[in-house]
Design a protein around this motif. Structure first.
Motif, short mmCIF file in Angstrom:
data_model
loop_
_atom_site.label_atom_id
_atom_site.label_comp_id
_atom_site.label_asym_id
_atom_site.label_seq_id
_atom_site.Cartn_x
_atom_site.Cartn_y
_atom_site.Cartn_z
N ARG A 172 0.83 -1.20 0.00
CA ARG A 172 0.00 0.00 0.00
C ARG A 172 0.86 1.25 0.00
NH1 ARG A 172 -4.81 0.46 4.21
NH2 ARG A 172 -5.89 -0.67 2.55
N ILE A 173 1.96 1.22 0.79
CA ILE A 173 2.89 2.35 0.81
C ILE A 173 3.50 2.54 -0.58
CG2 ILE A 173 5.09 3.15 1.73
CD1 ILE A 173 4.30 1.64 4.36
N GLN A 174 3.91 1.45 -1.19
CA GLN A 174 4.47 1.52 -2.54
C GLN A 174 3.46 2.11 -3.51
OE1 GLN A 174 6.66 -1.97 -4.27
NE2 GLN A 174 4.96 -1.97 -5.72
N ALA A 175 2.20 1.70 -3.38
CA ALA A 175 1.17 2.22 -4.28
C ALA A 175 0.99 3.72 -4.11
CB ALA A 175 -0.16 1.49 -4.02
N GLU A 176 1.07 4.21 -2.87
CA GLU A 176 0.94 5.66 -2.65
C GLU A 176 2.07 6.42 -3.32
OE1 GLU A 176 0.07 7.20 1.19
OE2 GLU A 176 -1.99 6.49 1.00
N PHE A 177 3.29 5.90 -3.24
CA PHE A 177 4.40 6.55 -3.92
C PHE A 177 4.18 6.56 -5.43
CE2 PHE A 177 7.02 5.88 -0.03
CZ PHE A 177 7.53 7.15 0.08
N VAL A 178 3.78 5.42 -5.97
CA VAL A 178 3.55 5.33 -7.42
C VAL A 178 2.47 6.30 -7.87
CG1 VAL A 178 2.73 3.81 -9.27
CG2 VAL A 178 4.38 2.94 -7.59
N GLU A 179 1.36 6.36 -7.12
CA GLU A 179 0.27 7.28 -7.48
C GLU A 179 0.73 8.73 -7.40
OE1 GLU A 179 -2.72 6.20 -4.72
OE2 GLU A 179 -3.27 4.35 -5.74
N GLY A 180 1.48 9.06 -6.35
CA GLY A 180 1.96 10.42 -6.19
C GLY A 180 2.93 10.82 -7.29
N PHE A 181 3.91 9.97 -7.55
CA PHE A 181 4.88 10.26 -8.60
C PHE A 181 4.18 10.42 -9.96
CE2 PHE A 181 8.32 7.79 -6.08
CZ PHE A 181 8.56 8.91 -5.30
N GLY A 182 3.23 9.55 -10.22
CA GLY A 182 2.54 9.60 -11.51
C GLY A 182 1.71 10.86 -11.69
N LEU A 242 4.21 18.51 -13.15
CA LEU A 242 3.69 19.77 -12.61
C LEU A 242 4.42 20.99 -13.15
CD1 LEU A 242 2.98 19.27 -8.80
CD2 LEU A 242 1.34 19.44 -10.67
N GLY A 243 5.71 20.90 -13.34
CA GLY A 243 6.50 22.09 -13.64
C GLY A 243 6.85 22.82 -12.36
N THR A 261 7.23 13.46 1.33
CA THR A 261 8.15 13.26 0.21
C THR A 261 7.67 14.00 -1.02
OG1 THR A 261 8.81 11.08 1.05
CG2 THR A 261 9.21 11.52 -1.28
N MET A 262 6.37 13.96 -1.28
CA MET A 262 5.82 14.64 -2.46
C MET A 262 5.99 16.15 -2.36
SD MET A 262 4.92 12.09 -4.22
CE MET A 262 5.02 10.37 -3.69
N PHE A 263 5.78 16.71 -1.17
CA PHE A 263 5.95 18.15 -1.01
C PHE A 263 7.37 18.58 -1.33
CE2 PHE A 263 2.11 18.43 1.89
CZ PHE A 263 1.45 19.36 1.11
N VAL A 264 8.34 17.85 -0.81
CA VAL A 264 9.73 18.24 -1.01
C VAL A 264 10.19 17.94 -2.43
CG1 VAL A 264 12.10 17.86 -0.24
CG2 VAL A 264 10.25 17.99 1.45
N LYS A 265 9.79 16.81 -2.96
CA LYS A 265 10.26 16.41 -4.29
C LYS A 265 9.70 17.32 -5.38
CE LYS A 265 10.42 12.51 -7.51
NZ LYS A 265 11.83 12.77 -7.87
#
Length: 241
Positions: free
Chosen positions: A44-54, A59-60, A149-153
């Motif tokens: 589930r954690i992996q899926a959240e990363f994949v969904e977020g990255f995708g 975004l730019g 992670t998504m905020f910083v990345k």
């Protein structure tokens, strides 16, 4: 009506459960079934990363705006956050928030009404009901560490308005990553001299004076009441990349 966002799932009325996914992951009390269930949580954690990255990869240039969810619409900070969102869009940035009410809603509103990209990264909480209506691209996360992670990345900088523990957590997370050189050229601007001056004075007079931080750590924080100045810092940082 009672409601709760649980990742991508919306629960209402008697379907709202009393715990969060983070709580169940981190709480070591109770039966030992965690021995069997925790390995599956990795998927589930992996899926959240994949969904977020995708969802966020295209975004730019993006700036994250943080501040209290408890800020009412008639509070001066709400108007400031709305102006921040609008000005960032005018400078070519997408605006990313935690997707909730208060300051987050205001920044998303300013960005959306200015015709820019308004992004919200929500989190499963027992007392919030999902993303605000001004979010154009939104993701609901179960795990705080994935959301962070998504905020910083996907942000090039943080603009921080008056807020509570969550806001402080996000601000100090960015400062720690910069101090440890996990991120570079990552500006953090605090808007609200009356609100933030006490904290900065403590950092200087206590933490710095006792040798717990360096002068360069404080230099990473820019304090202002001027929205244009805050946005100019973000624009200047973009031009150095």
């Amino acid at each position: 009506m009672k409601s709760k966002a649980k990742g991508p799932i919306l629960q209402r009325r008697d379907q709202v459960d009393a715990t969060t996914t983070d709580q169940r992951l981190l709480d070591s009390r109770g039966p030992t079934d965690w021995v069997h269930s925790d390995p599956w949580r990795v998927l589930r954690i992996q899926a959240e990363f994949v969904e977020g990255f995708g969802a966020l990869a295209e975004l730019g240039p993006t700036i994250a705006v943080f501040g209290s969810a408890r800020t009412p619409a008639d509070h001066p900070s709400y108007a400031v956050a709305e102006q921040v969102g609008r000005r960032l869009v005018e400078e070519g940035f997408a605006v990313m928030t935690g997707g909730g009410p208060g300051v987050m809603e205001a920044a998303n509103r300013g960005a959306s009404q200015a015709g820019g990209l308004s992004v919200g990264l929500g989190i499963e909480l027992p007392f919030e009901s999902g993303l605000n209506e001004w979010v154009d691209v939104g993701i609901n996360f179960r795990y705080f560490f994935v959301r962070k992670t998504m905020f910083v990345k996907y942000s090039q900088g943080f603009i921080v308005l008056p807020g509570g523990l969550g806001t402080l957590d996000e601000m100090f997370e960015a400062l720690t990553l910069a101090q440890t050189q996990k991120v570079t050229a990552f500006p953090v601007v605090l808007i609200g001299t009356a609100y933030w001056s006490g904290l900065l004075a403590w950092l200087r007079d206590t933490a710095l004076a006792d040798g717990k931080i360096a002068e360069s750590d404080l230099d990473r924080l820019i304090l202002t009441d001027d929205v244009d100045e805050a946005v100019a810092v973000m624009t200047a940082s973009r031009s150095t990349r």
